[in-house]
Design a protein around this motif. Structure first.
Motif, PDB file in Angstrom:
ATOM      1  N   GLN A   1      56.591  22.210  63.734  1.00 35.09           N
ATOM      2  CA  GLN A   1      55.834  20.969  63.803  1.00 35.09           C
ATOM      3  C   GLN A   1      56.719  19.743  63.620  1.00 35.09           C
ATOM      4  OE1 GLN A   1      52.706  21.427  64.766  1.00 35.09           O
ATOM      5  NE2 GLN A   1      53.222  23.615  64.602  1.00 35.09           N
ATOM      6  N   PRO A   2      56.309  18.618  64.185  1.00 31.70           N
ATOM      7  CA  PRO A   2      57.022  17.369  63.912  1.00 31.70           C
ATOM      8  C   PRO A   2      56.849  16.974  62.447  1.00 31.70           C
ATOM      9  CG  PRO A   2      55.010  16.950  65.143  1.00 31.70           C
ATOM     10  CD  PRO A   2      55.194  18.444  65.124  1.00 31.70           C
ATOM     11  N   LYS A   3      57.700  16.105  61.980  1.00 32.92           N
ATOM     12  CA  LYS A   3      57.718  15.739  60.566  1.00 32.92           C
ATOM     13  C   LYS A   3      56.384  15.177  60.093  1.00 32.92           C
ATOM     14  CE  LYS A   3      60.470  13.177  57.170  1.00 32.92           C
ATOM     15  NZ  LYS A   3      59.330  12.543  56.478  1.00 32.92           N
ATOM     16  N   ASP A   4      55.699  14.406  60.932  1.00 28.95           N
ATOM     17  CA  ASP A   4      54.447  13.794  60.482  1.00 28.95           C
ATOM     18  C   ASP A   4      53.377  14.842  60.192  1.00 28.95           C
ATOM     19  OD1 ASP A   4      54.267  14.312  63.283  1.00 28.95           O
ATOM     20  OD2 ASP A   4      52.558  12.948  63.415  1.00 28.95           O
TER      21      ASP A   4
ATOM     22  N   LYS B   1      42.523  27.854  67.743  1.00 26.51           N
ATOM     23  CA  LYS B   1      42.734  29.295  67.883  1.00 26.51           C
ATOM     24  C   LYS B   1      42.065  30.037  66.732  1.00 26.51           C
ATOM     25  CE  LYS B   1      45.436  29.016  71.511  1.00 26.51           C
ATOM     26  NZ  LYS B   1      45.002  29.509  72.836  1.00 26.51           N
ATOM     27  N   GLY B   2      42.007  29.381  65.583  1.00 25.89           N
ATOM     28  CA  GLY B   2      41.236  29.932  64.471  1.00 25.89           C
ATOM     29  C   GLY B   2      39.755  29.791  64.767  1.00 25.89           C
ATOM     30  N   THR B   3      38.917  30.282  63.856  1.00 21.74           N
ATOM     31  CA  THR B   3      37.478  30.252  64.063  1.00 21.74           C
ATOM     32  C   THR B   3      36.847  29.116  63.268  1.00 21.74           C
ATOM     33  OG1 THR B   3      37.417  32.632  64.430  1.00 21.74           O
ATOM     34  CG2 THR B   3      35.348  31.569  63.866  1.00 21.74           C
TER      35      THR B   3
ATOM     36  N   VAL C   1      49.928  41.945  53.624  1.00 27.13           N
ATOM     37  CA  VAL C   1      49.250  40.782  54.190  1.00 27.13           C
ATOM     38  C   VAL C   1      49.728  39.458  53.603  1.00 27.13           C
ATOM     39  CG1 VAL C   1      47.279  40.835  52.595  1.00 27.13           C
ATOM     40  CG2 VAL C   1      47.000  39.873  54.889  1.00 27.13           C
ATOM     41  N   CYS C   2      50.077  39.426  52.328  1.00 26.97           N
ATOM     42  CA  CYS C   2      50.519  38.166  51.711  1.00 26.97           C
ATOM     43  C   CYS C   2      51.845  37.677  52.291  1.00 26.97           C
ATOM     44  CB  CYS C   2      50.620  38.310  50.195  1.00 26.97           C
ATOM     45  SG  CYS C   2      49.043  38.682  49.395  1.00 26.97           S
ATOM     46  N   PRO C   3      52.902  38.491  52.265  1.00 28.97           N
ATOM     47  CA  PRO C   3      54.155  37.996  52.837  1.00 28.97           C
ATOM     48  C   PRO C   3      54.068  37.742  54.338  1.00 28.97           C
ATOM     49  CG  PRO C   3      54.340  40.326  52.234  1.00 28.97           C
ATOM     50  CD  PRO C   3      53.070  39.822  51.633  1.00 28.97           C
ATOM     51  N   THR C   4      53.281  38.537  55.046  1.00 29.07           N
ATOM     52  CA  THR C   4      53.142  38.332  56.486  1.00 29.07           C
ATOM     53  C   THR C   4      52.469  36.997  56.782  1.00 29.07           C
ATOM     54  OG1 THR C   4      53.017  40.708  56.908  1.00 29.07           O
ATOM     55  CG2 THR C   4      52.152  39.250  58.609  1.00 29.07           C
ATOM     56  N   THR C   5      51.385  36.717  56.076  1.00 26.64           N
ATOM     57  CA  THR C   5      50.651  35.474  56.301  1.00 26.64           C
ATOM     58  C   THR C   5      51.502  34.261  55.950  1.00 26.64           C
ATOM     59  OG1 THR C   5      48.528  36.562  55.872  1.00 26.64           O
ATOM     60  CG2 THR C   5      48.587  34.163  55.684  1.00 26.64           C
ATOM     61  N   LEU C   6      52.162  34.301  54.799  1.00 24.86           N
ATOM     62  CA  LEU C   6      52.982  33.159  54.393  1.00 24.86           C
ATOM     63  C   LEU C   6      54.172  32.963  55.320  1.00 24.86           C
ATOM     64  CD1 LEU C   6      52.943  33.382  50.496  1.00 24.86           C
ATOM     65  CD2 LEU C   6      51.595  31.914  51.996  1.00 24.86           C
ATOM     66  N   SER C   7      54.747  34.054  55.785  1.00 26.36           N
ATOM     67  CA  SER C   7      55.858  33.953  56.724  1.00 26.36           C
ATOM     68  C   SER C   7      55.414  33.293  58.020  1.00 26.36           C
ATOM     69  CB  SER C   7      56.427  35.338  57.010  1.00 26.36           C
ATOM     70  OG  SER C   7      57.481  35.271  57.948  1.00 26.36           O
ATOM     71  N   ASP C   8      54.248  33.684  58.520  1.00 27.27           N
ATOM     72  CA  ASP C   8      53.730  33.093  59.751  1.00 27.27           C
ATOM     73  C   ASP C   8      53.434  31.608  59.570  1.00 27.27           C
ATOM     74  OD1 ASP C   8      53.929  35.413  61.201  1.00 27.27           O
ATOM     75  OD2 ASP C   8      51.850  36.033  60.863  1.00 27.27           O
ATOM     76  N   LEU C   9      52.879  31.246  58.426  1.00 28.40           N
ATOM     77  CA  LEU C   9      52.599  29.835  58.150  1.00 28.40           C
ATOM     78  C   LEU C   9      53.895  29.025  58.071  1.00 28.40           C
ATOM     79  CD1 LEU C   9      49.718  30.111  55.533  1.00 28.40           C
ATOM     80  CD2 LEU C   9      49.574  28.996  57.764  1.00 28.40           C
ATOM     81  N   ALA C  10      54.894  29.596  57.414  1.00 31.49           N
ATOM     82  CA  ALA C  10      56.173  28.899  57.290  1.00 31.49           C
ATOM     83  C   ALA C  10      56.817  28.683  58.649  1.00 31.49           C
ATOM     84  CB  ALA C  10      57.110  29.683  56.370  1.00 31.49           C
ATOM     85  N   LEU C  11      56.814  29.709  59.485  1.00 28.66           N
ATOM     86  CA  LEU C  11      57.400  29.597  60.818  1.00 28.66           C
ATOM     87  C   LEU C  11      56.636  28.583  61.665  1.00 28.66           C
ATOM     88  CD1 LEU C  11      58.118  33.358  61.565  1.00 28.66           C
ATOM     89  CD2 LEU C  11      59.824  31.575  61.184  1.00 28.66           C
TER      90      LEU C  11
ATOM     91  N   SER D   1      49.122  30.971  66.805  1.00 29.85           N
ATOM     92  CA  SER D   1      47.821  30.340  66.602  1.00 29.85           C
ATOM     93  C   SER D   1      47.899  29.258  65.531  1.00 29.85           C
ATOM     94  CB  SER D   1      46.776  31.390  66.225  1.00 29.85           C
ATOM     95  OG  SER D   1      46.539  32.271  67.306  1.00 29.85           O
ATOM     96  N   PHE D   2      48.607  29.558  64.439  1.00 27.76           N
ATOM     97  CA  PHE D   2      48.811  28.531  63.413  1.00 27.76           C
ATOM     98  C   PHE D   2      49.561  27.342  64.003  1.00 27.76           C
ATOM     99  CE2 PHE D   2      48.562  32.194  60.294  1.00 27.76           C
ATOM    100  CZ  PHE D   2      47.402  31.759  59.667  1.00 27.76           C
ATOM    101  N   ALA D   3      50.616  27.619  64.769  1.00 28.66           N
ATOM    102  CA  ALA D   3      51.430  26.553  65.346  1.00 28.66           C
ATOM    103  C   ALA D   3      50.596  25.675  66.281  1.00 28.66           C
ATOM    104  CB  ALA D   3      52.617  27.150  66.100  1.00 28.66           C
ATOM    105  N   HIS D   4      49.703  26.286  67.032  1.00 27.52           N
ATOM    106  CA  HIS D   4      48.825  25.534  67.931  1.00 27.52           C
ATOM    107  C   HIS D   4      47.867  24.638  67.144  1.00 27.52           C
ATOM    108  CE1 HIS D   4      45.029  24.986  70.149  1.00 27.52           C
ATOM    109  NE2 HIS D   4      45.788  24.879  71.237  1.00 27.52           N
ATOM    110  N   ASP D   5      47.330  25.164  66.046  1.00 27.92           N
ATOM    111  CA  ASP D   5      46.252  24.473  65.334  1.00 27.92           C
ATOM    112  C   ASP D   5      46.720  23.422  64.340  1.00 27.92           C
ATOM    113  OD1 ASP D   5      44.587  26.083  66.764  1.00 27.92           O
ATOM    114  OD2 ASP D   5      43.754  27.172  65.037  1.00 27.92           O
ATOM    115  N   LEU D   6      47.918  23.549  63.813  1.00 24.18           N
ATOM    116  CA  LEU D   6      48.351  22.636  62.752  1.00 24.18           C
ATOM    117  C   LEU D   6      48.275  21.160  63.146  1.00 24.18           C
ATOM    118  CD1 LEU D   6      51.296  24.677  61.201  1.00 24.18           C
ATOM    119  CD2 LEU D   6      49.211  23.933  60.015  1.00 24.18           C
TER     120      LEU D   6
END
Length: 230
Positions: free
Chosen positions: A114-117, A53-55, A99-109, A212-217
């Motif tokens: 994700q599964p543990k691995d 989903k990222g570029t 942008v900083c708290p929004t981006t980090l929040s999205d990454l954390a969520l 998108s992050f969740a899809h790509d991780l």
């Protein structure tokens, strides 16, 4: 009053490969308006070729040779201590209004989904662009509010600027205004480094949704590439 500003582009061809036209432009905290680019950035378009989903970038970039201090006051060598791991790298500061708290929040969520691995193979590394105010204690407390495993790094501002610019991300030194407020303008991109070669193959911008992050991780954790990096 929050000052907003769009950063200038002055980096030549090496950094240009990560600076994207319009949708992937450099932005400052407090600014959602992209700037146009005339530097001929070479990137892979989202579409059938891309798993992400990222570029994806056509020319992958190595991790910056960055040796800073973490929130425990210990030496942290980015290349050495994250070798063979997925790394999402972000430059910003704890007093950033948007942008900083929004981006980090999205990454954390996204990581929580994700599964543990996948979680165990992924590092989110936040490099402060305002190290004078972002003391180890302040930085640790702030990052822990998103995810206790996020890595916070501090170092000389000039070194931060060089490390960011090697990835096509511009950082400006913090400015103190007449009302006493301090602002640190910085690019909002998040390059993702694959564990297979420790190079950045995928780039995310400030408007990247959590989904998108969740899809790509999981793909990042496996080192998947859908285009040929040079």
């Amino acid at each position: 009053m929050t000052m907003t500003r769009t950063l200038r582009r002055t980096r030549p061809a090496v950094a240009a490969a990560l600076a994207l036209a319009a949708s992937l432009a450099l932005t400052a905290c407090g600014s959602s308006e992209p700037t146009s680019s005339d530097n001929g950035a070479v990137v892979s378009q989202e579409g059938d070729r891309s798993l992400y989903k990222g570029t994806e970038v056509d020319t992958a970039f190595a991790k910056p040779d960055l040796v800073f201090t973490d929130t425990e006051g210990k030496r942290f060598d980015l290349r050495e201590q994250t070798a063979g791991r997925t790394v999402l790298l972000f430059f910003g500061y704890t007093n950033c209004p948007d942008v900083c708290p929004t981006t980090l929040s999205d990454l954390a969520l996204a990581l929580r989904e994700q599964p543990k691995d996948v979680r165990d193979k992924t590092d989110v590394v936040f490099v402060s662009t305002d190290p004078d105010r972002d003391t180890p204690q302040v930085l640790k407390k702030w990052l822990t509010s998103f995810d206790k495993d996020f890595i916070g790094l501090r170092g000389d501002v000039q070194q931060v600027k060089r490390a960011a610019l090697s990835l096509g991300i511009e950082v400006e030194e913090p400015e103190t205004h007449h009302d006493g407020s301090v602002h640190s303008s910085h690019g909002a991109q998040v390059p993702a480094f694959l564990p297979t070669d420790d190079k950045a193959h995928v780039l995310y911008t400030s408007n990247t949704p959590m989904e998108s992050f969740a899809h790509d991780l999981p793909l990042l954790a496996k080192g998947k590439q859908s285009t040929t990096a040079k």
